[in-house]
Design an enzyme around this catalytic site. Structure first.
Site, short mmCIF file in Angstrom:
data_model
loop_
_atom_site.label_atom_id
_atom_site.label_comp_id
_atom_site.label_asym_id
_atom_site.label_seq_id
_atom_site.Cartn_x
_atom_site.Cartn_y
_atom_site.Cartn_z
N GLY A 9 -2.09 -5.89 -5.52
CA GLY A 9 -2.63 -4.69 -5.39
C GLY A 9 -2.95 -3.80 -6.57
O GLY A 9 -2.50 -3.97 -7.61
N CYS A 10 -3.48 -2.54 -6.18
CA CYS A 10 -3.24 -1.58 -7.11
C CYS A 10 -1.94 -1.03 -7.43
O CYS A 10 -1.06 -1.15 -6.70
CB CYS A 10 -3.97 -0.22 -6.47
SG CYS A 10 -3.94 1.26 -7.56
N PHE A 11 -1.68 -1.07 -8.99
CA PHE A 11 -0.36 -0.88 -9.38
C PHE A 11 0.20 0.49 -9.12
O PHE A 11 1.28 0.64 -9.40
CB PHE A 11 -0.49 -1.06 -10.97
CG PHE A 11 -1.56 -0.65 -11.87
CD1 PHE A 11 -2.23 0.58 -11.85
CD2 PHE A 11 -1.67 -1.42 -12.92
CE1 PHE A 11 -3.15 1.27 -12.65
CE2 PHE A 11 -2.65 -0.96 -13.95
CZ PHE A 11 -3.28 0.43 -13.78
N CYS A 13 0.44 1.64 -6.27
CA CYS A 13 1.31 1.67 -4.96
C CYS A 13 2.50 0.95 -5.35
O CYS A 13 3.79 1.40 -4.91
CB CYS A 13 0.63 0.38 -4.06
SG CYS A 13 -0.99 1.23 -3.36
#
Length: 173
Positions: A9-11, A13
């Protein structure tokens, strides 16, 4: 110092969570797993580079093991979603482990097999790290610098809270 490289997912996070892990010395967000050399954020977001948003974790193996990092990785993202995490959709958000040696590869594959035996349809990609490209400076430690940004409040913060809850429960046992 050993390193681990994960994408899920989004880095932002993963960066925020792994910075809370005892034994993690540093986390750098970046891009890996694709074809285009020296990609930037805009290029990676189009999906044409083949790169995933990833974190490179520098850790003290006397405090935290690679296996423990794998456990955290699989608990804080959904490894059953192909090319997405929640509303973040695209190959850049895929679940991926980029191993640095055969030992990491074996441990990653073993963990995935354990999860599959539990009934999870894990789609996490496991491949060797060829090259890691650090992301632009404004992405580094993003959550700490922008905790009130809406994405951080509604997506990143809950993942950090989830990890901290798991961490506290493990201390009790």
């Amino acid at each position: 110092m050993p390193k681990a490289v994960f994408g899920g997912g989004c880095f932002w996070c993963l960066d925020a969570v792994f910075r809370k892990v005892d034994g993690v010395r540093d986390v750098v967000v970046g891009y890996a797993g694709g074809r285009r050399p020296n990609p930037n954020y805009e290029q990676v977001c189009t999906g044409v580079t083949g790169h995933a948003e990833v974190v490179e974790i520098d850790y003290d193996e006397n405090t935290v093991s690679y296996d423990e990092l794998l456990d955290i990785f699989f608990k804080i993202h959904d490894p059953t979603q192909l090319n997405r995490q929640g509303n973040d959709v695209g190959t850049q958000y895929r679940s991926i482990i980029l191993y640095l040696d055969e030992e990491q590869k074996e441990k990653a594959l073993k963990k995935i097999e354990e999860l599959k035996k539990e009934g999870l349809n894990v789609v996490t990609e496991v491949k060797p790290l060829e090259i890691f490209y650090p992301a632009e400076k404004y992405h580094q430690n993003y959550f700490a610098k922008n905790p009130h940004q809406p994405y951080c409040m509604y997506v990143v913060a809950p993942k950090v809270e989830k990890y901290l809850k798991i961490k506290n429960e493990n201390k009790k046992t």
